[in-house]
Design an enzyme around this catalytic site. Sequence first.
Site, PDB file in Angstrom:
ATOM      1  N   HIS A   1      -2.361 -40.147 -19.042  1.00  0.00           N
ATOM      2  CA  HIS A   1      -2.395 -41.646 -18.850  1.00  0.00           C
ATOM      3  C   HIS A   1      -0.904 -42.204 -18.874  1.00  0.00           C
ATOM      4  CE1 HIS A   1      -3.725 -45.927 -18.903  1.00  0.00           C
ATOM      5  NE2 HIS A   1      -2.394 -46.112 -19.570  1.00  0.00           N
ATOM      6  N   GLU A   2      -0.377 -41.555 -20.280  1.00  0.00           N
ATOM      7  CA  GLU A   2       0.852 -41.947 -20.500  1.00  0.00           C
ATOM      8  C   GLU A   2       1.940 -41.373 -19.684  1.00  0.00           C
ATOM      9  OE1 GLU A   2       1.207 -44.513 -22.467  1.00  0.00           O
ATOM     10  OE2 GLU A   2      -0.770 -44.369 -22.890  1.00  0.00           O
TER      11      GLU A   2
ATOM     12  N   CYS B   1      -5.294 -50.345 -20.423  1.00  0.00           N
ATOM     13  CA  CYS B   1      -3.702 -49.870 -20.569  1.00  0.00           C
ATOM     14  C   CYS B   1      -3.092 -51.486 -20.849  1.00  0.00           C
ATOM     15  CB  CYS B   1      -3.205 -49.883 -19.147  1.00  0.00           C
ATOM     16  SG  CYS B   1      -1.429 -49.706 -19.114  1.00  0.00           S
TER      17      CYS B   1
ATOM     18  N   HIS C   1       2.759 -43.018 -16.579  1.00  0.00           N
ATOM     19  CA  HIS C   1       3.588 -44.239 -16.688  1.00  0.00           C
ATOM     20  C   HIS C   1       5.259 -43.865 -16.268  1.00  0.00           C
ATOM     21  CE1 HIS C   1       1.392 -47.469 -18.049  1.00  0.00           C
ATOM     22  NE2 HIS C   1       0.982 -46.966 -18.996  1.00  0.00           N
TER      23      HIS C   1
HETATM   24 NI    NI Z   1      -0.936 -47.652 -19.971  1.00  0.00          NI
END
Ligand code: NI
Length: 177
Positions: A142-143, A100, A146
């Site tokens: 993953h995104e 990341c 966030h």
């Molecule tokens: Ni990330």
Amino acid sequence: MSTREVLRMGDARLLRRAEEVRLFDTPELHALLADMRDTMHALDGVGLAAPQIGVNLRVIIFEVAGNPRYPDAESVPQTVLIDPVITPLSDAMDEGWEGCLSVPGMRGLVPRYTHLRYQGRDEYGAIIDRTVSGFHARVVQHEFDHLDGILYPMRIRNMKDFGFSDVLFPDAEVRDE
Ligand code: NI
């Protein structure tokens, strides 16, 4: 357009729930996306979420095409995804190594759903609705995380599977994230 500073883990701004965009095709949104693309490309990232540059909106971008940080990854089309919704299509999960841009120099083994549907809008407000699997599904999860203040180390099951990229993969040409 300009490259922006990417916030690193430990910054409280990465831990917030981001807000819905609602207004599309605005100069502000296009400017944000230009900065996000510049920043992601400058750092060889495969994805970036607006909160990572301190903008608390539900906006993510991703793209995988011959990325030197993930040389074996299948390609993923360049995508702008706003106000996304993710629906896993089965309980099946798979573990894979992730890095990341907010956790530079590290990699961790993270479980993710293998099959999912994601929906949202692009910067013009057009509907996006895709069913994906594998690395594409991993990048989206993953995104998306966030946007809810979740960084991948929080999802690692066994902390033995977390470490510095160049120690874990000494033979690979792994760049700093
Ligand atoms: Ni990330």
